[in-house]
Design an enzyme around this catalytic site. Structure first.
Site, PDB file in Angstrom:
ATOM      1  N   HIS A 195      26.374  31.237  32.951  1.00 26.32           N
ATOM      2  CA  HIS A 195      25.841  32.076  31.876  1.00 26.32           C
ATOM      3  C   HIS A 195      26.484  33.453  31.977  1.00 26.32           C
ATOM      4  O   HIS A 195      26.724  33.969  33.062  1.00 26.32           O
ATOM      5  CB  HIS A 195      24.314  32.221  32.007  1.00 26.32           C
ATOM      6  CG  HIS A 195      23.684  32.688  30.740  1.00 26.32           C
ATOM      7  ND1 HIS A 195      23.620  34.018  30.398  1.00 26.32           N
ATOM      8  CD2 HIS A 195      23.150  31.992  29.715  1.00 26.32           C
ATOM      9  CE1 HIS A 195      23.034  34.126  29.218  1.00 26.32           C
ATOM     10  NE2 HIS A 195      22.743  32.925  28.773  1.00 26.32           N
ATOM     11  N   ASP A 197      20.376  25.115  28.458  1.00 25.45           N
ATOM     12  CA  ASP A 197      20.807  23.847  27.847  1.00 25.45           C
ATOM     13  C   ASP A 197      20.817  22.674  28.826  1.00 25.45           C
ATOM     14  O   ASP A 197      21.016  21.540  28.406  1.00 25.45           O
ATOM     15  CB  ASP A 197      22.217  24.022  27.256  1.00 25.45           C
ATOM     16  CG  ASP A 197      22.188  24.967  26.072  1.00 25.45           C
ATOM     17  OD1 ASP A 197      23.016  25.897  26.036  1.00 25.45           O
ATOM     18  OD2 ASP A 197      21.307  24.801  25.208  1.00 25.45           O
TER      19      ASP A 197
HETATM   20  C1  SDX Z   1      23.935  29.441  25.806  1.00 23.08           C
HETATM   21  O1  SDX Z   1      24.707  34.315  25.785  1.00 23.08           O
HETATM   22  C2  SDX Z   1      23.585  33.700  25.713  1.00 23.08           C
HETATM   23  O2  SDX Z   1      22.526  34.280  25.946  1.00 23.08           O
HETATM   24  C3  SDX Z   1      23.685  32.228  25.349  1.00 23.08           C
HETATM   25  C4  SDX Z   1      22.393  31.424  25.433  1.00 23.08           C
HETATM   26  C5  SDX Z   1      21.389  31.849  24.391  1.00 23.08           C
HETATM   27  O3  SDX Z   1      20.186  31.626  24.619  1.00 23.08           O
HETATM   28  O4  SDX Z   1      21.824  32.305  23.297  1.00 23.08           O
HETATM   29  O5  SDX Z   1      21.837  31.568  26.733  1.00 23.08           O
HETATM   30  C6  SDX Z   1      22.655  29.925  25.187  1.00 23.08           C
HETATM   31  O6  SDX Z   1      24.954  29.454  25.153  1.00 23.08           O
HETATM   32  C7  SDX Z   1      23.931  29.018  27.254  1.00 23.08           C
HETATM   33  C8  SDX Z   1      25.362  28.626  27.779  1.00 23.08           C
HETATM   34  C9  SDX Z   1      25.641  27.180  27.363  1.00 23.08           C
HETATM   35  N1  SDX Z   1      27.047  26.837  27.661  1.00 23.08           N
HETATM   36  C10 SDX Z   1      27.342  25.964  28.664  1.00 23.08           C
HETATM   37  O7  SDX Z   1      26.523  25.441  29.414  1.00 23.08           O
HETATM   38  C11 SDX Z   1      28.834  25.638  28.759  1.00 23.08           C
HETATM   39  C12 SDX Z   1      29.278  25.689  30.211  1.00 23.08           C
HETATM   40  N2  SDX Z   1      29.248  27.084  30.636  1.00 23.08           N
HETATM   41  C13 SDX Z   1      30.466  27.852  30.596  1.00 23.08           C
HETATM   42  O8  SDX Z   1      31.339  27.516  29.598  1.00 23.08           O
HETATM   43  C14 SDX Z   1      30.279  29.343  30.885  1.00 23.08           C
HETATM   44  O9  SDX Z   1      29.487  29.429  31.984  1.00 23.08           O
HETATM   45  C15 SDX Z   1      29.721  30.253  29.793  1.00 23.08           C
HETATM   46  C16 SDX Z   1      30.498  30.124  28.530  1.00 23.08           C
HETATM   47  C17 SDX Z   1      28.303  29.952  29.541  1.00 23.08           C
HETATM   48  C18 SDX Z   1      29.837  31.684  30.307  1.00 23.08           C
HETATM   49  O10 SDX Z   1      31.182  31.965  30.423  1.00 23.08           O
HETATM   50  P1  SDX Z   1      31.673  33.418  30.920  1.00 23.08           P
HETATM   51  O11 SDX Z   1      30.541  34.348  31.132  1.00 23.08           O
HETATM   52  O12 SDX Z   1      32.760  33.856  29.995  1.00 23.08           O
HETATM   53  O13 SDX Z   1      32.215  33.135  32.349  1.00 23.08           O
HETATM   54  P2  SDX Z   1      33.691  32.672  32.639  1.00 23.08           P
HETATM   55  O14 SDX Z   1      34.097  31.630  31.661  1.00 23.08           O
HETATM   56  O15 SDX Z   1      34.526  33.894  32.798  1.00 23.08           O
HETATM   57  O16 SDX Z   1      33.513  31.943  34.068  1.00 23.08           O
HETATM   58  C19 SDX Z   1      33.598  32.677  35.289  1.00 23.08           C
HETATM   59  C20 SDX Z   1      34.123  31.667  36.300  1.00 23.08           C
HETATM   60  C21 SDX Z   1      35.454  31.005  35.872  1.00 23.08           C
HETATM   61  O17 SDX Z   1      36.103  30.583  37.039  1.00 23.08           O
HETATM   62  P3  SDX Z   1      37.273  31.585  37.673  1.00 23.08           P
HETATM   63  O18 SDX Z   1      38.272  31.839  36.549  1.00 23.08           O
HETATM   64  O19 SDX Z   1      36.543  32.832  38.121  1.00 23.08           O
HETATM   65  O20 SDX Z   1      37.856  30.790  38.815  1.00 23.08           O
HETATM   66  O21 SDX Z   1      33.183  30.588  36.426  1.00 23.08           O
HETATM   67  C22 SDX Z   1      33.801  29.391  36.007  1.00 23.08           C
HETATM   68  C23 SDX Z   1      34.986  29.765  35.160  1.00 23.08           C
HETATM   69  O22 SDX Z   1      35.988  28.736  35.173  1.00 23.08           O
HETATM   70  N3  SDX Z   1      32.791  28.660  35.228  1.00 23.08           N
HETATM   71  C24 SDX Z   1      32.592  27.344  35.300  1.00 23.08           C
HETATM   72  C25 SDX Z   1      31.502  27.088  34.438  1.00 23.08           C
HETATM   73  N4  SDX Z   1      31.094  28.243  33.881  1.00 23.08           N
HETATM   74  C26 SDX Z   1      31.899  29.212  34.366  1.00 23.08           C
HETATM   75  N5  SDX Z   1      33.233  26.366  35.992  1.00 23.08           N
HETATM   76  C27 SDX Z   1      32.747  25.102  35.808  1.00 23.08           C
HETATM   77  N6  SDX Z   1      31.701  24.777  35.026  1.00 23.08           N
HETATM   78  C28 SDX Z   1      31.065  25.743  34.317  1.00 23.08           C
HETATM   79  N7  SDX Z   1      30.034  25.436  33.514  1.00 23.08           N
END
Ligand code: SDX
Length: 428
Positions: free
Chosen positions: A307, A364
């Site tokens: 998140h 989710d």
């Molecule tokens: C919602 O914003 C809100 O409030 C949203 C929400 C709401 O109520 O409106 O809470 C609802 O959208 C919840 C999120 C649902 N999405 C998912 O579950 C999809 C999986 N999650 C990711 O795609 C990710 O965690 C996000 C999109 C939710 C957040 O992404 P960020 O904040 O941009 O973080 P990032 O992509 O920069 O990740 C940081 C690191 C990266 O690795 P490094 O480059 O540092 O090595 O964490 C890793 C990412 O690759 N990472 C994950 C991951 N989420 C982040 N690796 C594997 N699996 C994951 N789910």
């Protein structure tokens, strides 16, 4: 004591005021930055460090896993309030008295009719159309049938548009589901409660009476409350920026629906169940999927994890996990997907990659388990998220308009070609 931030650019110092919120969050107010520096701006892809607005609606503390709507904790509201009360609270800022809530509900019921011609629009969609696409189209189409809800400037005009969309959106959501299910597009029953009516509109078969199971009604009510707002997330920011051009409420919400559809945002609830089902089909080997999630060459992410704000736990995920356990036990449902989800959560919480990146289950991760238990098909999970988020989108759009926020128009840093002369095609 006025607090300032000093910025030094090429030997010259600039001072900017620091503002402080009621929860002691501080921000550098850079409204004058470009003017005083002769054109310097900031850049922050994804706005990870940039506030778009001051808001009094929802407070999150990602480090401590705190979520409050208008100062009330999500734990209290999920336990003690009902969804319509929370809609009123988010939009108008206070929990309603009984009279206020009754009038609000009556005004919404008054507007719960959807023009029969909207059914002709639905008829034009293929049965297999994803309900999020149907829902965003129908929400935009409402403008054509409610022209007085477009240019709403006074609080009274806004109120009329608000009760219209709160009355009609559940009907459109139910119709989007019934279209795919091959069921007739019916209306609700205004003698029922708001959430009970949603269940009836979705699940009533033409040949049978439908009485909502109170356990099911309570579970859906709680789930809608947990999804109702979440400050400046992607879809809410979309609603605010579309509304900032003075576009109407319905089309701003339609834009928000489309942003929510993305699998990185609200679309994750559908993607989580599809991932858990894939793990089940693959023999339940969660380790293989964990490895994929950590493999940078693999676009796969562990859906429902991570998140932007919560770097501890998502308080909604904690509540939903308990509610899923309770609901399945009360309904006597044994869903192997729940056990796979719990196993995956345990594994991820002990995995260094996830621990280092502070990746926890988000809203989710478990919500789809409850939707399944309520008989809601997977492709309807994100529309149910939209149904829950509707009051939040409305509240944030209303706040933006009442505060007369400027039209949203971010800057950029240009990295393209510098000036060059045109070449005729013969010379290219
Ligand atoms: C919602 O914003 C809100 O409030 C949203 C929400 C709401 O109520 O409106 O809470 C609802 O959208 C919840 C999120 C649902 N999405 C998912 O579950 C999809 C999986 N999650 C990711 O795609 C990710 O965690 C996000 C999109 C939710 C957040 O992404 P960020 O904040 O941009 O973080 P990032 O992509 O920069 O990740 C940081 C690191 C990266 O690795 P490094 O480059 O540092 O090595 O964490 C890793 C990412 O690759 N990472 C994950 C991951 N989420 C982040 N690796 C594997 N699996 C994951 N789910």
């Amino acid at each position: 004591m006025s607090r300032i931030a000093t910025l030094e650019i090429e030997g010259k110092k600039y001072e900017f005021p620091i503002i402080e919120g009621t929860e002691n969050e501080i921000a550098i107010d850079i409204k004058t930055l470009r003017g005083v520096t002769g054109g310097v701006t900031t850049i922050d892809p994804g706005y990870k460090n940039t506030g778009a607005c001051e808001s009094a609606i929802t407070f999150l503390n990602g480090e401590e896993g705190i979520l409050r709507y208008r100062g009330y904790s999500i734990e209290d509201l999920a336990e003690k309030a009902d969804f319509l009360e929370v809609c009123y609270l988010l939009i108008f800022g206070e929990l309603p008295s009984k009279e206020e809530l009754d009038k609000f509900h009556a005004d919404i019921k008054e507007q719960s009719h959807v023009d029969e011609d909207v059914k002709k629009i639905i008829d034009g969609f293929p049965k297999a159309a994803h309900p999020m696409g149907v829902l965003s189209s129908l929400t935009s189409a409402l403008v054509a049938f409610n022209p007085t809800s477009v240019n709403v400037d006074s609080e009274e005009e806004m109120y009329n548009a608000i009760v219209r969309i709160l009355g009609k959106f559940p009907v459109l959501t139910a119709w989007a589901y019934r279209k795919r299910a091959g069921l007739p597009l019916d209306y609700g029953d205004n003698s029922l409660g708001y959430v009970e009516n949603i269940l009836k509109m979705m699940f009533k078969k033409p040949t049978d009476e439908y009485v909502a199971n109170p356990i099911v009604k309570d579970a859906l009510d709680k789930l809608l409350i947990l999804h109702a707002d979440h400050e400046q997330n992607c879809s809410t920011s979309t609603v605010r920026i579309v509304g900032s051009s003075n576009a109407g409420l319905f089309v701003s919400i339609s834009a928000g629906i489309n942003a929510l559809w993305g699998p990185l945002h609200g679309g994750a609830n559908q993607a989580v169940i599809e991932m858990l089902e894939a793990i089940k089909e693959d023999g339940g080997d969660t380790k293989k999927f964990m490895a994929k999630a950590k493999d940078k060459s693999d676009p796969f992410r562990l859906m429902g994890f991570g998140h932007r704000v919560y770097k501890n736990f998502d308080p909604r995920a904690k509540i939903i996990k308990v509610a899923a356990d309770e609901l399945l036990a009360e309904l006597g449902i044994d869903d192997p997907i729940l056990e796979i989800a719990k196993g995956l959560e345990k594994e991820a919480l002990e995995d260094q990659y996830f621990v280092d990146r502070k990746l926890y289950p988000n809203v989710d991760f478990y919500s789809g388990i409850i939707y399944r238990a309520l008989g809601i098909p997977t492709e309807m999970f994100t529309p149910m998220f939209a149904l829950g988020r509707l009051p939040g989108w409305i509240a944030q759009w209303r706040e933006m308009r009442l505060r007369k926020e400027p039209i949203g128009r971010p800057r950029q840093v240009y990295i393209g070609e510098t000036l060059r002369d045109f070449k005729s095609v013969e010379k290219r």
